[in-house]
Design an enzyme around this catalytic site. Structure first.
Site, PDB file in Angstrom:
ATOM      1  N   GLY A  97       0.845  -1.107   0.023  1.00 47.59           N
ATOM      2  CA  GLY A  97       0.062   0.157   0.237  1.00 47.59           C
ATOM      3  C   GLY A  97       0.932   1.238  -0.073  1.00 47.59           C
ATOM      4  N   ASP A 123       0.566  -0.022  12.155  1.00 47.88           N
ATOM      5  CA  ASP A 123       0.468  -1.304  12.878  1.00 47.88           C
ATOM      6  C   ASP A 123       1.721  -2.202  12.880  1.00 47.88           C
ATOM      7  OD1 ASP A 123      -0.395  -1.610  10.261  1.00 47.88           O
ATOM      8  OD2 ASP A 123      -1.647  -3.373  10.669  1.00 47.88           O
ATOM      9  N   THR A 137       3.433   2.839   6.145  1.00 49.02           N
ATOM     10  CA  THR A 137       1.900   2.245   5.985  1.00 49.02           C
ATOM     11  C   THR A 137       1.192   3.488   6.816  1.00 49.02           C
ATOM     12  OG1 THR A 137       0.633   0.835   7.105  1.00 49.02           O
ATOM     13  CG2 THR A 137       2.909   0.506   7.786  1.00 49.02           C
ATOM     14  N   ARG A 197      -7.967  -1.526   8.047  1.00 48.86           N
ATOM     15  CA  ARG A 197      -8.803  -2.906   7.934  1.00 48.86           C
ATOM     16  C   ARG A 197      -8.503  -3.778   9.248  1.00 48.86           C
ATOM     17  NH1 ARG A 197      -8.284  -3.192   2.233  1.00 48.86           N
ATOM     18  NH2 ARG A 197      -6.258  -3.538   2.437  1.00 48.86           N
ATOM     19  N   ASP A 223      -1.345   2.781   8.332  1.00 46.49           N
ATOM     20  CA  ASP A 223      -2.210   1.831   9.480  1.00 46.49           C
ATOM     21  C   ASP A 223      -1.375   1.942  10.764  1.00 46.49           C
ATOM     22  OD1 ASP A 223      -4.373   1.311   7.951  1.00 46.49           O
ATOM     23  OD2 ASP A 223      -3.433  -0.248   7.123  1.00 46.49           O
ATOM     24  N   ASP A 239       4.366  -4.908   6.420  1.00 50.10           N
ATOM     25  CA  ASP A 239       5.014  -6.091   6.840  1.00 50.10           C
ATOM     26  C   ASP A 239       4.862  -7.217   5.719  1.00 50.10           C
ATOM     27  OD1 ASP A 239       2.059  -6.053   7.118  1.00 50.10           O
ATOM     28  OD2 ASP A 239       2.200  -7.373   8.835  1.00 50.10           O
ATOM     29  N   ARG A 293       1.311  -4.877  -5.706  1.00 48.59           N
ATOM     30  CA  ARG A 293       1.639  -6.296  -5.261  1.00 48.59           C
ATOM     31  C   ARG A 293       1.930  -7.301  -6.223  1.00 48.59           C
ATOM     32  NH1 ARG A 293      -2.645  -3.567  -1.951  1.00 48.59           N
ATOM     33  NH2 ARG A 293      -1.550  -3.470   0.332  1.00 48.59           N
TER      34      ARG A 293
HETATM   35  P1  ADP Z   1       2.370  -4.445   2.629  1.00 51.97           P
HETATM   36  O1  ADP Z   1       3.927  -4.337   2.557  1.00 51.97           O
HETATM   37  O2  ADP Z   1       1.770  -3.140   2.479  1.00 51.97           O
HETATM   38  O3  ADP Z   1       1.825  -5.016   3.810  1.00 51.97           O
HETATM   39  P2  ADP Z   1       1.612  -6.677   0.990  1.00 51.97           P
HETATM   40  O4  ADP Z   1       1.116  -7.485   2.074  1.00 51.97           O
HETATM   41  O5  ADP Z   1       0.620  -6.632  -0.235  1.00 51.97           O
HETATM   42  O6  ADP Z   1       1.582  -5.053   1.426  1.00 51.97           O
HETATM   43  O7  ADP Z   1       2.920  -7.255   0.365  1.00 51.97           O
HETATM   44  C1  ADP Z   1       3.638  -6.396  -0.659  1.00 51.97           C
HETATM   45  C2  ADP Z   1       4.308  -7.516  -1.523  1.00 51.97           C
HETATM   46  O8  ADP Z   1       5.213  -8.159  -0.730  1.00 51.97           O
HETATM   47  C3  ADP Z   1       3.310  -8.599  -2.132  1.00 51.97           C
HETATM   48  O9  ADP Z   1       2.758  -8.236  -3.197  1.00 51.97           O
HETATM   49  C4  ADP Z   1       4.331  -9.665  -2.279  1.00 51.97           C
HETATM   50  O10 ADP Z   1       4.920  -9.449  -3.659  1.00 51.97           O
HETATM   51  C5  ADP Z   1       5.512  -9.572  -1.371  1.00 51.97           C
HETATM   52  N1  ADP Z   1       5.200 -10.750  -0.314  1.00 51.97           N
HETATM   53  C6  ADP Z   1       4.479 -10.540   0.737  1.00 51.97           C
HETATM   54  N2  ADP Z   1       4.262 -11.649   1.338  1.00 51.97           N
HETATM   55  C7  ADP Z   1       5.462 -12.420   0.833  1.00 51.97           C
HETATM   56  C8  ADP Z   1       5.734 -13.543   0.897  1.00 51.97           C
HETATM   57  N3  ADP Z   1       5.122 -14.757   2.186  1.00 51.97           N
HETATM   58  N4  ADP Z   1       6.714 -14.135   0.414  1.00 51.97           N
HETATM   59  C9  ADP Z   1       7.150 -13.364  -0.724  1.00 51.97           C
HETATM   60  N5  ADP Z   1       6.582 -12.209  -1.143  1.00 51.97           N
HETATM   61  C10 ADP Z   1       5.770 -11.601  -0.130  1.00 51.97           C
END
Ligand code: ADP
Length: 327
Positions: A15, A134, A130, A176, A132, A107, A76
């Site tokens: 995000g 969190d 972020t 969320r 959020d 995270d 993503r």
């Molecule tokens: P944020 O970083 O805001 O929490 P996401 O959870 O969507 O956002 O994670 C961003 C990107 O990080 C994902 O689209 C993916 O490419 C990568 N990612 C997240 N979790 C994993 C994982 N377990 N293994 C590999 N890549 C990951």
């Protein structure tokens, strides 16, 4: 991971949040200051897989500190969650000699970074971006202050019209999984109730409070709801109140994506600049695979895998403050 870091890549992932540009600028300019080659990776991990990688110079980050969003774009990436996708991403870095990464994201992005670093021995530094808030291991995340101030300004305006018409307003803010925007903006705007995912919402108590206030002719009420509250978002809360109090003039306002955009506040620009600078210092000093946080106004380095697992403990005192101050 004994090799010196000489060429680094920077990306924004997951995000978006206001202040990410200030962090990119700090990473690029600190890297150049140290004589590193710096590359911008576009659209988060997608750009790593799809080879959207460009060299950055000092001018490429000029005039962006005050801009919301991210000049590197964010996305993503499904491919990056697979070993095959990460292998392609690694090859794209390797052919340019990139041997260090700074990831600005949440995270999920750090989880990806940790896995990638374990597989390919590329040091990764996380910068928490972020709205959020969190994340464990830091008092601030880039974007939270801007988002919460946007929410406050919007809710203040809603309160004016609520007051003019003696209305009950339910305002939904982002969050969320986390209620920080709701809690901070709700306290700062004098909300009567704040509904957040971290605590169980007692709807009967809310209704009783509203009825009691009605008896006292306190007709203007503001309820701030985090979108992830277990009852549902603003629309559902508004519907339930209307169902139980059909005579009340209830309106719902969903603040939505305005909370993500806009020029970052001074605080967000400042923490982004500090974190960006220290992220590169970490790579220079062999402090690898950490998230750069700020705790008690000092830099704090949390191993990426803990940044992944931990969640900030929620301060329940704050809800007591809401109850007492909104009487
Ligand atoms: P944020 O970083 O805001 O929490 P996401 O959870 O969507 O956002 O994670 C961003 C990107 O990080 C994902 O689209 C993916 O490419 C990568 N990612 C997240 N979790 C994993 C994982 N377990 N293994 C590999 N890549 C990951």
């Amino acid at each position: 991971m004994e090799n010196k870091v000489t060429r680094i890549g920077v990306l924004t992932s997951g995000g978006d949040s206001p202040g990410m540009n200030a962090a990119i600028r700090a990473v690029v300019r600190t890297g150049l200051y140290h004589g590193l080659d710096v590359f911008g990776i576009y659209r988060g991990y997608s750009g790593m897989v799809e080879d959207e990688i460009q060299p950055m110079d000092s001018r490429s980050v000029a005039n962006i500190i005050q801009r919301g969003g991210t000049i590197l774009k964010t996305a993503r990436s499904k491919e990056f969650t697979t070993p095959e996708g990460r292998k392609i991403a690694y090859e794209n870095l390797r052919k340019r000699g990139i041997n260090g990464l700074v990831i600005i994201g949440g995270d999920g992005s750090f989880r990806g970074a940790q896995i990638f670093s374990n597989e390919f021995d590329i040091p990764c530094i996380g910068i928490p971006g972020t709205i959020d808030k969190d994340m464990a291991g830091t008092d601030f995340t880039i974007g939270f202050d801007t988002a919460v101030n946007t929410a406050v300004r919007a809710i203040d305006k809603i309160r004016d019209t609520a007051d003019a018409h003696d209305r009950l307003f339910v305002v939904e803010v982002m969050g969320r999984d986390a209620g920080y925007i709701a809690l901070h903006s709700g306290i700062a705007t004098g909300a009567e109730n704040i509904l957040i995912p971290e605590t169980k919402t007692d709807f009967k108590e809310i209704l009783a409070g509203l009825s009691e206030k009605e008896k006292r002719r306190k007709l203007v009420n503001l309820i701030v709801v985090a979108e992830g509250d277990e009852i549902g978002g603003g629309n559902e809360v508004g519907r339930l109140i209307k169902e139980k109090m059909p005579h009340a003039d209830v309106r719902v306002c969903i603040l939505g994506h305005i909370q993500r955009g806009g020029s970052p506040t001074c605080l967000d620009r400042l923490i982004a600049s500090r974190m960006g600078y220290h992220a590169v210092e970490c790579l220079m000093n062999g402090k690898y695979n950490v998230m750069v946080g700020i705790v008690n106004n000092r830099m704090h380095y949390l191993p990426l895998d803990s940044a992944v697992k931990a969640k900030e403990k929620f301060n329940k005192d704050w809800l007591r403050i809401v109850k007492i101050l909104a009487s």
